[in-house]
Design an enzyme around this catalytic site. Structure first.
Site, PDB file in Angstrom:
ATOM      1  CG  PHE A  78      13.175   4.772  -0.587  1.00 11.29           C
ATOM      2  CD1 PHE A  78      11.973   4.559   0.088  1.00 11.29           C
ATOM      3  CD2 PHE A  78      14.315   5.049   0.173  1.00 11.29           C
ATOM      4  CE1 PHE A  78      11.915   4.613   1.479  1.00 11.29           C
ATOM      5  CE2 PHE A  78      14.258   5.112   1.560  1.00 11.29           C
ATOM      6  CZ  PHE A  78      13.060   4.889   2.211  1.00 11.29           C
ATOM      7  CG  ASP A 117      18.275   9.904  -3.546  1.00  7.99           C
ATOM      8  OD1 ASP A 117      19.391   9.554  -3.117  1.00  7.99           O
ATOM      9  OD2 ASP A 117      17.211   9.677  -2.944  1.00  7.99           O
ATOM     10  CE  LYS A 157      20.760   3.756   1.622  1.00  3.17           C
ATOM     11  NZ  LYS A 157      20.375   2.858   2.711  1.00  3.17           N
TER      12      LYS A 157
HETATM   13  C1  LIG Z   1      18.065   6.436  -2.854  1.00  2.00           C
HETATM   14  C2  LIG Z   1      17.847   6.674  -1.388  1.00  2.00           C
HETATM   15  N1  LIG Z   1      17.569   7.920  -0.956  1.00  2.00           N
HETATM   16  C3  LIG Z   1      17.383   8.196   0.340  1.00  2.00           C
HETATM   17  C4  LIG Z   1      17.431   7.208   1.298  1.00  2.00           C
HETATM   18  C5  LIG Z   1      17.205   7.537   2.728  1.00  2.00           C
HETATM   19  O1  LIG Z   1      18.421   7.547   3.417  1.00  2.00           O
HETATM   20  P1  LIG Z   1      18.412   7.506   5.009  1.00  2.00           P
HETATM   21  O2  LIG Z   1      17.807   6.207   5.416  1.00  2.00           O
HETATM   22  O3  LIG Z   1      19.871   7.656   5.381  1.00  2.00           O
HETATM   23  O4  LIG Z   1      17.590   8.665   5.467  1.00  2.00           O
HETATM   24  C6  LIG Z   1      17.710   5.886   0.897  1.00  2.00           C
HETATM   25  C7  LIG Z   1      17.743   4.808   1.888  1.00  2.00           C
HETATM   26  O5  LIG Z   1      17.593   3.639   1.589  1.00  2.00           O
HETATM   27  C8  LIG Z   1      17.924   5.623  -0.479  1.00  2.00           C
HETATM   28  O6  LIG Z   1      18.178   4.375  -0.910  1.00  2.00           O
END
Ligand SMILES: Cc1ncc(COP(=O)(O)O)c(C=O)c1O
Length: 402
Positions: free
Chosen positions: A136, A221, A250
């Site tokens: 994700f 990520d 986050k």
């Molecule tokens: C690994 C990862 N990347 C990207 C995101 C997306 O982040 P945002 O919701 O701040 O756009 C998330 C959100 O859960 C995530 O867990």
């Protein structure tokens, strides 16, 4: 004006399905709703409230900066952004930072940078992006396409091209897919939304080696795994594998929206003036709070505390499981833990989450089969014990309802 959960259905687009109660106040790892009922927070705003709610030092940083300067745009730079970038690059492999407002935007920047880098250096054929099933990376159209969950990416028309997926922890499948036309590989060094799945260390090392062999950039990520959550400042440090680009969001802001992409000078140089940007990215208010959050988290006693709290969680969760036999395993690392349901309870993670809310405990799920906990890194031990006592009552409620 009187607003309630019912107002949500009247005035909000129905893309979310929030809990029945409406929180109004938080302090540390406790939250109170409109009726004054108190909850223990194991959700942490989905791995965001890294120091709990309204941490006094973050409140001070916010109010101090709030009285000075909130926003400028990137036509001007600002002191908090420069200090935060200096601290992030000092604390990691990176030499350069780019600020965004969310995880998805940090990833969007990373993917665009990777494509630019490959185009500039190798030409237009080197455009393939490899990512992993169940991954994700956010909800913009590029990031949702790179994410490995069709449920999030299908149904919106034609997708950005040259994106392929293979199974996480399957090095042979990855080796078969990567080639000299691969421009970048995007992976979470601990899959969060996909079910709290840790990578095999040999898999991560193998991915790094194959990226080097084929001149492909490795993008980690760390939006969910970063900023102390695994007990290392970033999960890559615990794995001993260094990416070329890292994204973080986050927990970085402790609750204030901010994201960052970190990379080397050589790679970052390909995002030349005018090629990418954001009106709000790196605004002084968000950066001032993030700077303080980073200062606090990046201390040995806080990071060591994360592993001690993990041990306490695991000890009590295993006692609960001995009694009720609902989990196949408890997995994850630090303050990012998943209780994977056993065969009998497949598909029922949401039932446990709802039962927990009924017992005044806020928690999360990660897919249909995993209950997820992502609390504050400094959650007091008594809140862990009390929260898990409530969780045990929630487990009993689900088990006994049969
Ligand atoms: C690994 C990862 N990347 C990207 C995101 C997306 O982040 P945002 O919701 O701040 O756009 C998330 C959100 O859960 C995530 O867990």
């Amino acid at each position: 004006m009187n607003v309630t959960r019912a107002t949500f259905d009247d005035v909000m687009v129905p893309n979310y399905n929030p809990a029945g109660m409406v929180p109004v106040r938080g302090e540390g790892s406790r939250v109170w709703d409109q009726d004054g009922a108190e909850y223990i927070d194991f959700a942490g705003g989905i791995a965001v409230n890294v120091l709990g709610h309204c941490h006094p030092e973050l409140v001070d940083a916010l109010t101090e900066q709030g009285k000075k300067l909130w926003h400028l745009s990137n036509v001007f730079t600002n002191e908090p952004a420069l200090r935060l970038a200096a601290k992030l690059t000092e604390a990691t492999f990176a030499e350069k930072a780019y600020f965004a407002n969310s995880g998805a935007e940090a990833n969007e920047a990373a993917l665009k940078l990777a494509r630019r880098w490959a185009l500039d250096k190798f030409g237009e054929d080197k455009n393939q992006i490899i990512a992993f099933n169940k991954g994700f990376h956010g909800r913009t159209f590029f990031t949702v396409t790179v994410g490995g969950q069709a449920a999030y990416s299908d149904g919106f028309g034609p997708k950005p091209g040259a994106v392929e997926h293979c199974d996480y922890n399957d090095l042979a499948a990855f080796e078969a897919m990567i080639s000299d036309n691969t421009c970048a590989v995007m992976m979470e060094p601990l899959q969060g939304e996909g079910g709290i799945i840790l990578p095999e260390p040999s898999f991560v090392r193998g991915v790094r080696e194959l990226c080097d062999k084929h001149n492909a950039l490795l993008i980690f990520d760390e939006v969910q795994s970063g900023v102390g959550r695994t007990g290392d400042l970033y999960a890559y440090m615990g794995l001993g594998v260094t990416p070329d680009i890292l994204t973080t969001a986050k927990s970085l802001g402790g609750g204030i929206p901010i994201g960052a992409m970190l990379t080397t000078t050589e790679i970052g140089a390909h995002l030349k003036a005018g090629t990418h940007g954001s009106t709000y990215g790196g605004n002084p208010l968000a950066c001032a709070v993030a700077e303080k959050a980073l200062d606090i988290v990046n201390q040995p006693e806080i990071l060591e505390g994360v592993l001690k709290k993990e041990a306490l969680f695991r000890e009590i969760l295993s006692a609960i499981n001995e009694k009720y036999n609902v989990f196949e395993e408890v997995r994850g690392k630090g303050m990012l833990l998943g209780c994977a349901l056993n065969e009998k309870y497949q598909g029922r993670a949401r039932d446990f989450m709802v039962a927990a809310t009924n017992e005044n405990l806020m928690c999360l799920i990660a897919g249909a089969n995993v209950i997820r906990f992502a609390p504050s890194l400094i959650i007091p031990d008594e809140d862990i014990k009390e929260g898990l006592a409530r969780f045990e009552r929630a487990v009993a409620a689900v088990v006994n309802a049969e």
